[in-house]
Design a protein around this motif. Structure first.
Motif, mmCIF file in Angstrom:
data_model
loop_
_atom_site.group_PDB
_atom_site.id
_atom_site.type_symbol
_atom_site.label_atom_id
_atom_site.label_comp_id
_atom_site.label_asym_id
_atom_site.label_seq_id
_atom_site.Cartn_x
_atom_site.Cartn_y
_atom_site.Cartn_z
ATOM 1 N N UNK A 101 0.841 -1.197 0.000
ATOM 2 C CA UNK A 101 0.000 0.000 0.000
ATOM 3 C C UNK A 101 0.874 1.245 0.000
ATOM 4 N N UNK B 40 0.588 6.627 3.856
ATOM 5 C CA UNK B 40 -0.046 6.339 5.154
ATOM 6 C C UNK B 40 0.968 6.433 6.286
ATOM 7 N N UNK C 14 1.610 10.034 7.230
ATOM 8 C CA UNK C 14 0.519 10.572 8.048
ATOM 9 C C UNK C 14 0.629 10.073 9.475
ATOM 10 N N UNK C 15 1.039 8.822 9.632
ATOM 11 C CA UNK C 15 1.195 8.278 10.981
ATOM 12 C C UNK C 15 2.272 9.046 11.742
ATOM 13 N N UNK D 171 3.196 12.186 11.227
ATOM 14 C CA UNK D 171 2.645 13.507 11.562
ATOM 15 C C UNK D 171 1.718 13.416 12.759
ATOM 16 N N UNK D 172 0.936 12.329 12.785
ATOM 17 C CA UNK D 172 -0.004 12.136 13.878
ATOM 18 C C UNK D 172 0.737 12.035 15.208
ATOM 19 N N UNK E 79 1.850 15.535 16.405
ATOM 20 C CA UNK E 79 0.832 16.449 16.916
ATOM 21 C C UNK E 79 0.054 15.863 18.079
ATOM 22 N N UNK E 80 0.031 14.534 18.182
ATOM 23 C CA UNK E 80 -0.628 13.947 19.340
ATOM 24 C C UNK E 80 0.174 14.219 20.605
ATOM 25 N N UNK F 214 1.850 16.874 21.018
ATOM 26 C CA UNK F 214 1.535 18.260 21.350
ATOM 27 C C UNK F 214 0.271 18.345 22.205
ATOM 28 N N UNK G 176 4.894 21.382 10.345
ATOM 29 C CA UNK G 176 3.726 21.182 9.474
ATOM 30 C C UNK G 176 3.928 21.880 8.140
ATOM 31 N N UNK H 25 4.042 20.359 4.445
ATOM 32 C CA UNK H 25 3.171 20.956 3.432
ATOM 33 C C UNK H 25 3.977 21.255 2.167
ATOM 34 N N UNK I 272 1.246 16.411 2.360
ATOM 35 C CA UNK I 272 -0.183 16.491 2.582
ATOM 36 C C UNK I 272 -0.992 16.398 1.284
ATOM 37 N N UNK I 273 -0.292 16.349 0.163
ATOM 38 C CA UNK I 273 -0.988 16.279 -1.118
ATOM 39 C C UNK I 273 -1.194 14.816 -1.469
ATOM 40 N N UNK I 274 -2.421 14.468 -1.752
ATOM 41 C CA UNK I 274 -2.757 13.072 -1.990
ATOM 42 C C UNK I 274 -2.721 12.802 -3.501
ATOM 43 N N UNK J 233 -7.000 -2.130 2.121
ATOM 44 C CA UNK J 233 -6.997 -0.733 1.672
ATOM 45 C C UNK J 233 -8.013 0.090 2.459
ATOM 46 N N UNK K 105 -5.786 6.233 8.360
ATOM 47 C CA UNK K 105 -5.230 7.532 7.981
ATOM 48 C C UNK K 105 -6.231 8.641 8.268
ATOM 49 N N UNK L 63 -6.728 9.086 12.257
ATOM 50 C CA UNK L 63 -5.646 9.768 12.969
ATOM 51 C C UNK L 63 -5.532 11.209 12.498
ATOM 52 N N UNK M 180 -6.456 14.570 15.615
ATOM 53 C CA UNK M 180 -5.647 15.700 16.091
ATOM 54 C C UNK M 180 -6.473 16.984 16.198
ATOM 55 N N UNK N 130 -8.353 12.986 -1.484
ATOM 56 C CA UNK N 130 -7.355 14.055 -1.446
ATOM 57 C C UNK N 130 -7.918 15.304 -0.763
ATOM 58 N N UNK O 208 -5.550 18.441 7.550
ATOM 59 C CA UNK O 208 -4.233 18.936 7.964
ATOM 60 C C UNK O 208 -4.026 20.404 7.650
ATOM 61 N N UNK O 209 -4.571 20.869 6.494
ATOM 62 C CA UNK O 209 -4.263 22.238 6.081
ATOM 63 C C UNK O 209 -5.266 23.246 6.636
#
Lengths: 123, 337
Positions: free
Chosen positions: A59, A63, A66-67, A69-70, A73-74, A76, A109, A113, A118-120, B147, B154, B157, B161, B307, B314-315
């Motif tokens: 995958x 992901x 993101x984990x 980043x989590x 901030x967690x 924090x 952050x 960015x 953060x862009x998917x 998936x 994702x 989490x 926050x 997306x 986040x943003x």
């Protein structure tokens, strides 16, 4: 003090009930439901087709980012909670301190960015 | 239940507490049964349909019938699945969902546990559900499930926050994590003393993040039927599937009650001359409004893209919730102290 401990007894009772209900319901269910396993029933579901390849496919690495980043901030929030509770007893200095702390994390952050974490994009 | 809580605990007292908790469990199960019925009816009406109307008068027994059907349905575990984790996941989803209800106060005297870390207990335990979803997705050994589970983790989490940061403003205003103290701090007689107006930014962030944490439309990507079959619970059948659904609706209960307590003044009346109505009525009214609101947005909004989902979390929500914390702190510094 006695009062204080009793509240945690209630919490323990709730957790015990939370464990008990699935155990009881699934045990009762076992007595009620039929059990006739056949080979096709036990194959992995793929919309009716024969399953292709492995189930645990690779995958997106996103992901994982993101984990990460989590986690940052967690942590924090772990600092923010006691700070917020005690805020009225503390002075202006702690506000500045927390602001500096949050600003440092915000730099992180912004970096993420900028790096397009953060862009998917579906790869 | 306060009278027992102030005495040293005996085994008899513990048994009484246990029985009260069992009664409460059945109340919650009853809520879930009729919340599902209500949701189907409301969405049916909003889409100019009738909704369930066959089983019992007005279809009132539809969900009961559904639950019995799930109970007697054969339970298949795929041959390739990791049996232990596969069995563990639905229970793990349900345990925190029910445990968080212990700290919610309903009126001044009607509550179960009065923890001084109530809010922290809530956010800490509700975080465990994410694990159950990843576990279910992984243990199924199925592409769609994996998936779906990853997406769900994702998403959860990412929105956890802003959710936990948005309530920091409320903690700042009341100076406590105890949910009863938080309600007591909103007691001003009028509805503008409730936290939702002074904390309007936090309130909006909280609602958006809460809907996302509940995996409900417009944030129901983990279960996107049209692209992922059903997401993490595609291999689950019978009562194990029911436990995933059950914990989702128990969280609806928990979030609705928590929003009432944190932002809508709990059991306080909106105006001083309405004080004669018992507090529990106000609590249930506000609670029902939030539950209805959740169903309403499900019928109104289309699902957003993945997306857009991550970008929003986040943003937008995270910086806004942090801004709210510091705005509240500066306000307290300048005008209250």
């Amino acid at each position: 003090m006695e009062n204080y401990a009793n509240n945690y007894v209630v919490v323990a009772i709730f957790i015990a009930l939370g464990i008990l209900l699935p155990v009881v319901a699934l045990t009762v269910g076992r007595l009620l439901r039929p059990n006739k396993p056949t080979n096709p029933k036990q194959t992995t579901y793929e919309s009716g087709n024969e399953p292709v390849g492995e189930g645990q496919v690779r995958f997106n690495i996103r992901y994982y980012l993101f984990a990460l980043m989590f986690v940052i901030f967690d942590v924090e929030t772990v600092f923010l909670y006691p700070w917020a509770v005690a805020y009225n007893k503390l002075g202006l200095f702690v506000l500045v301190e927390m602001f500096v702390f949050a600003a440092m994390l915000l730099v992180g952050l912004l970096y993420a960015w900028k790096k397009k974490v953060l862009k998917w994009n579906s790869v | 239940m306060p009278p027992w809580l102030n005495e040293p605990l005996t085994w008899g007292g513990a048994l009484v507490l246990f029985l009260w908790a069992v009664v409460f469990l059945f109340i919650v199960l009853g809520f879930v049964t009729y919340a599902i019925y209500f949701e189907r009816k409301v969405i049916g009406w909003m889409q100019l349909r009738v909704g369930p109307n066959r089983v019992g008068p007005f279809g009132l027994f539809q969900t009961v019938a559904d639950i019995f059907k799930l109970l007697v349905k054969e339970d298949t575990i795929p041959r390739k699945a990791d049996r232990l984790l596969f069995i563990l996941a639905p229970a793990l989803a349900y345990i925190p969902a029910f445990s968080v209800l212990a700290v919610l106060p309903y009126t001044q005297n009607l509550y179960f546990a009065d923890l001084n870390v109530g809010l922290l207990y809530y956010v800490a335990l509700s975080g465990i559900s994410t694990l159950a979803i990843v576990l279910g997705g992984w243990a199924s050994n199925n592409k769609y499930a994996l998936l779906g589970g990853m997406r769900s983790a994702a998403q959860m989490i990412s929105y956890e926050v802003p959710l936990v940061i948005s309530v920091v403003g409320v903690i700042l205003l009341s100076g406590s994590l105890n949910l009863r103290d938080i309600v007591a701090a909103q007691d001003g007689g009028w509805f503008w003393n409730w936290n939702f107006l002074p904390q309007i930014i936090g309130f909006v962030v909280f609602i958006i993040a809460a809907v996302s944490e509940l995996n409900r439309t417009p944030f129901d990507l983990p279960e996107a039927e049209s692209e992922l079959v059903a997401g993490y619970h595609v291999e689950y059948s019978g009562f194990r599937f029911a436990f995933f659904m059950l914990s989702e609706y128990v969280y609806v209960y928990a979030i609705a009650a928590l929003t009432t307590v944190l932002f809508l003044g709990g059991w306080h009346a909106p105006a001083p001359f309405l004080d004669f109505v018992p507090g529990i009525v106000w609590f249930l009214l506000k609670f029902a409004v939030i539950v209805f609101f959740l169903f309403w947005i499900r019928a109104t909004f289309p699902r957003i893209r993945v997306d857009q989902l991550m970008g929003l979390g986040w943003k937008v929500l995270l910086p806004v919730s942090l801004l709210n914390v510091f705005l509240t702190a500066v306000y307290l510094e300048l005008f209250i102290k």
